[in-house]
Scaffold this motif. Structure first.
Motif, short mmCIF file in Angstrom:
data_model
loop_
_atom_site.label_atom_id
_atom_site.label_comp_id
_atom_site.label_asym_id
_atom_site.label_seq_id
_atom_site.Cartn_x
_atom_site.Cartn_y
_atom_site.Cartn_z
N ASP A 74 37.26 -3.01 -44.96
CA ASP A 74 38.77 -3.35 -45.49
C ASP A 74 39.38 -2.58 -46.28
OD1 ASP A 74 36.21 -4.36 -46.72
OD2 ASP A 74 37.01 -6.28 -47.47
N ASN A 77 41.00 -0.36 -44.28
CA ASN A 77 42.41 -1.09 -43.77
C ASN A 77 43.82 -1.12 -44.44
OD1 ASN A 77 41.12 -1.55 -41.14
ND2 ASN A 77 40.78 -3.00 -41.14
N LYS A 80 44.74 2.89 -44.53
CA LYS A 80 45.75 2.64 -42.81
C LYS A 80 46.89 2.46 -43.83
CE LYS A 80 41.87 3.35 -39.96
NZ LYS A 80 40.81 1.91 -38.70
N LEU A 92 53.77 1.06 -28.97
CA LEU A 92 54.08 -0.28 -29.53
C LEU A 92 53.82 -1.59 -29.19
CD1 LEU A 92 58.11 0.51 -28.58
CD2 LEU A 92 56.58 0.59 -31.30
N LEU A 93 54.15 -2.64 -29.73
CA LEU A 93 53.01 -4.45 -29.22
C LEU A 93 54.15 -4.59 -28.36
CD1 LEU A 93 51.51 -5.37 -32.13
CD2 LEU A 93 50.79 -4.38 -29.92
N LEU A 96 56.04 -7.48 -29.05
CA LEU A 96 56.71 -7.91 -29.90
C LEU A 96 57.71 -7.33 -29.64
CD1 LEU A 96 54.48 -7.47 -32.73
CD2 LEU A 96 55.14 -9.84 -31.76
N LEU A 104 54.93 -6.16 -38.57
CA LEU A 104 53.57 -6.76 -38.06
C LEU A 104 52.70 -5.89 -39.25
CD1 LEU A 104 51.65 -8.09 -37.05
CD2 LEU A 104 50.99 -6.26 -35.41
N PRO A 105 52.85 -4.39 -39.84
CA PRO A 105 52.00 -3.96 -40.66
C PRO A 105 52.28 -4.61 -42.68
CG PRO A 105 53.42 -2.42 -39.86
CD PRO A 105 53.37 -3.31 -39.13
N VAL A 107 54.22 -7.46 -43.08
CA VAL A 107 53.14 -9.01 -43.16
C VAL A 107 51.09 -9.21 -42.70
CG1 VAL A 107 52.83 -11.52 -42.15
CG2 VAL A 107 55.10 -10.18 -41.36
N TYR A 108 50.87 -7.91 -42.52
CA TYR A 108 49.70 -8.17 -42.58
C TYR A 108 49.01 -7.78 -44.19
CZ TYR A 108 45.01 -8.03 -40.24
OH TYR A 108 43.62 -8.00 -40.41
N HIS A 109 49.47 -6.46 -43.64
CA HIS A 109 49.28 -5.59 -45.43
C HIS A 109 50.08 -6.73 -46.27
CE1 HIS A 109 46.05 -3.63 -42.85
NE2 HIS A 109 47.54 -3.43 -42.47
N ASN A 110 50.81 -8.03 -47.07
CA ASN A 110 51.14 -8.20 -47.79
C ASN A 110 51.52 -7.43 -48.58
OD1 ASN A 110 50.43 -11.31 -46.73
ND2 ASN A 110 48.75 -10.68 -48.49
N ARG A 114 58.83 -11.74 -48.01
CA ARG A 114 59.88 -11.77 -47.23
C ARG A 114 61.41 -11.68 -47.30
NH1 ARG A 114 59.48 -17.15 -44.21
NH2 ARG A 114 57.38 -16.79 -44.62
N ILE A 117 60.83 -7.64 -47.08
CA ILE A 117 60.47 -7.14 -45.63
C ILE A 117 61.82 -6.62 -45.23
CG2 ILE A 117 59.41 -7.34 -43.55
CD1 ILE A 117 57.04 -8.89 -45.17
N ARG A 153 57.81 2.53 -37.10
CA ARG A 153 57.12 1.72 -37.53
C ARG A 153 56.68 2.22 -38.21
NH1 ARG A 153 53.19 -0.54 -33.14
NH2 ARG A 153 52.54 1.88 -31.77
N ASN B 39 46.96 -11.04 -43.59
CA ASN B 39 47.73 -11.93 -43.83
C ASN B 39 47.28 -12.70 -42.82
OD1 ASN B 39 49.59 -13.92 -43.91
ND2 ASN B 39 51.16 -12.25 -45.29
N ALA B 42 50.35 -13.55 -39.72
CA ALA B 42 50.34 -12.27 -38.96
C ALA B 42 49.28 -13.30 -37.22
CB ALA B 42 50.01 -10.99 -38.72
N GLU B 131 47.77 -0.46 -27.44
CA GLU B 131 48.35 -0.88 -28.84
C GLU B 131 46.82 -1.51 -29.09
OE1 GLU B 131 50.58 -4.09 -26.63
OE2 GLU B 131 51.26 -2.63 -25.25
N ALA B 137 45.12 1.91 -36.02
CA ALA B 137 45.51 2.84 -37.08
C ALA B 137 46.30 2.21 -37.81
CB ALA B 137 46.06 3.58 -35.84
N MET B 138 46.89 0.75 -37.84
CA MET B 138 47.56 0.49 -38.83
C MET B 138 47.14 -0.22 -39.60
SD MET B 138 51.11 -1.18 -37.08
CE MET B 138 50.39 -1.78 -35.45
N GLY B 139 45.35 -0.21 -39.53
CA GLY B 139 44.39 -1.33 -40.22
C GLY B 139 44.83 -2.76 -40.24
N ILE B 140 45.01 -3.08 -38.92
CA ILE B 140 45.08 -4.27 -38.44
C ILE B 140 43.33 -4.81 -36.98
CG2 ILE B 140 45.92 -6.33 -36.89
CD1 ILE B 140 48.43 -4.63 -38.08
#
Lengths: 248, 278
Positions: A74, A77, A80, A92-93, A96, A104-105, A107-110, A114, A117, A153, B39, B42, B131, B137-140
């Motif tokens: 963690d 992560n 990163k 790319l995803l 999305l 995404l990055p 939001v995920y890593h806070n 909002r 962002i 990104r 979070n 996601a 993907e 790589a993004m730490g997800i």
């Protein structure tokens, strides 16, 4: 200038073949390093090792002075989120939109609230000339736009370092020029350290920075293009010769 | 060799088997739900998307399937049961056949074909297109962002769809047969009033039926998503691996579901052993 990345005595074996025998180099804040060499010599694999997608046999990789192979998952992560990575095929995803790929990055890593962002996405889209494509899915974008989205990104989290794998592959000369100038702007404005893997020495000549050549599992001491031209190494001279032919 | 040594050796052997790998992946998925990383918003978006695809979009198909299966079951029951002197056992037949067996089984097989194959193809393509690597790589954590939400979405969807299947099969099937009695008068010898039908269903339904009816879709849903995710994640950079993963997902899900269904039939059989007459 502080060192953001240092690689020491890196060894790596892939399917029984020793890809890296002893790789050593470091990268300082805001610097640009090109890793060049022939196809299949492990340029992309080196980047994968740097971001932890592969595990080395031995040696150390320190990012922001932390050994990534000793870090708990963690913590690595979180680290990163300070490093950007641009894949050769953009990666790319696909489900999305451009906007959500960028979100995404964050939001995920806070990393922001909002409203922040929204503002960060707006600025990044503007910086990479992607504003009118924000609601499109990757499949609806041209190759050049996909690469720009991947770059967006990578920079959205304000990283201190970015790894790029073959950034100009598949681009026509105009898209290539636009893309490289956008990369250069980002690098200079944000003072980002960059490692760019390429087999196109022309980019290295255009953008400046140091060039490290991968040869027989070893990274030759990185040096500027002008110094490289004077290198007595026959392999380096052969690469330069090839680049001359290509540019001609 | 000591007992601990023997057990650890057995553990190593089991974890190398397909069953062992599925168990390990299941534990990792469930464990990741309780371990806070990144979070949750996601992951929640992935959960909503997967629930919509697996659950909501499958409702019309499941409803149609349930109507047909329900009608066939009631038709067979009302024509055969009186002949063998079991005219009163209609409710019991519906509970046993639809609630215990056909509902969970047909819904699970349908979802294994529809969602399981789609899920393994999607994850396999994510592997090929890098993907998954991009997420790392993004730490997800892909387990946390993609796989865990898909797992719980499949569980919830399969549970909901099975309940819909059971209700539609029992009552929708009844109404189809009831309508047939008007179209072709005198077709059935047995009486089929709705109040009697509902009464028979409730009399035949035991606590064990309710428990099994709830448990089966959850187990089947877990099996389908873990098998799909496992085969999807096993894809390397070779695009030819994707159809192989899809095929393996569907075949192994079908076989696993049927085997587990047989295993789950044992407690019911044990509960009813005094009533079984051959």
């Amino acid at each position: 200038m502080s060192v953001v990345l240092s690689v020491k005595k890196l060894q790596f074996t892939y399917y029984g073949e020793k890809i890296f025998k002893n790789v050593n180099f470091s990268l300082s804040e805001g610097n640009l390093l090109f890793i060049c060499g022939l196809s299949g010599h492990g340029k992309s694999t080196l980047l994968r090792l740097l971001i932890g997608l592969e595990k080395p046999d031995s040696g150390s990789i320190r990012i922001f002075n932390q050994d990534i192979n000793q870090l708990p998952e963690d913590e690595f992560n979180r680290l990163k989120s300070r490093v950007g990575f641009v894949f050769q095929n953009s990666a790319l995803l696909s489900t999305l939109t451009v906007e959500n790929n960028l979100k995404l990055p964050l939001v995920y890593h806070n990393l922001a609230s909002r409203d922040e962002i929204e503002e960060m996405i707006e600025n990044t889209l503007e910086k990479l000339l992607l504003k009118e494509h924000r609601h499109k899915f990757p499949g609806e974008l041209s190759l050049g736009l996909q690469k720009r989205t991947a770059m967006a990104r990578a920079i959205i989290t304000n990283p201190s370092m970015i790894f790029m794998d073959e950034p100009t592959t598949g681009l026509d000369s105009i898209s290539r020029g636009v893309y490289l100038s956008l990369i250069e702007n980002v690098r200079i404005l944000n003072n980002v350290a960059m490692i760019m893997v390429t087999n196109d020495l022309l980019i290295a000549r255009e953008m400046g920075g140091e060039i490290g050549i991968l040869k027989d599992g070893i990274l030759l001491e990185p040096m500027a293009y002008q110094q490289l031209k004077n290198s007595p190494d026959r392999f380096v001279q052969a690469l330069l010769e090839e680049e001359k032919l290509r540019s001609a | 060799m000591s007992v601990v040594g023997l057990l650890s050796k057995l553990g190593i052997i089991v974890q190398r088997t397909y069953f062992g790998k599925i168990v390990i992946l299941s534990s990792a998925i469930i464990g990741s739900a309780f371990y806070k990383q990144g979070n949750q918003r996601a992951s929640f978006n992935t959960f909503i998307g997967q629930t919509f695809f697996t659950g909501v979009e499958a409702i019309p198909h499941i409803t149609l399937l349930a109507l047909v299966v329900g009608a066939i079951t009631i038709l067979q029951a009302v024509t055969v049961m009186p002949k063998i002197g079991g005219g009163d056992a209609l409710g019991g037949v519906m509970v046993a056949v639809v609630n215990r067996e056909l509902g969970p089984l047909i819904t699970a097989l349908f979802i294994a074909g529809r969602t399981g194959s789609a899920m393994s193809t999607y994850i396999g393509n994510m592997r090929v297109m890098q993907e998954i690597d991009a997420l790392k790589a993004m730490g997800i954590n892909p387990l946390h962002y993609q796989i865990m939400p898909s797992f719980f979405a499949t569980l919830l969807s399969l549970f909901g769809l099975t309940m819909i299947f059971n209700l539609v099969a029992i009552f929708g099937g009844y109404f189809i047969v009831w309508a047939m009695m008007f179209v072709i008068p005198g077709i059935f010898t047995a009486q089929l009033s709705i109040s009697l039908f509902i009464e028979k269903i409730f009399v035949a339904m035991s606590l064990m039926d309710f428990f099994i009816g709830t448990l089966k879709p959850l187990i089947f849903g877990g099996l389908i998503s873990v098998i799909a995710c496992y085969h999807g994640m096993m894809v390397n950079s070779d695009i030819r691996d994707v159809p192989r993963a899809t095929r393996a997902t569907v075949v192994r899900s079908y076989v696993s579901i049927i085997i587990v269904d047989l295993i789950l039939a044992i407690p019911i059989m044990l509960q009813l052993k005094d009533k079984i007459m051959i």
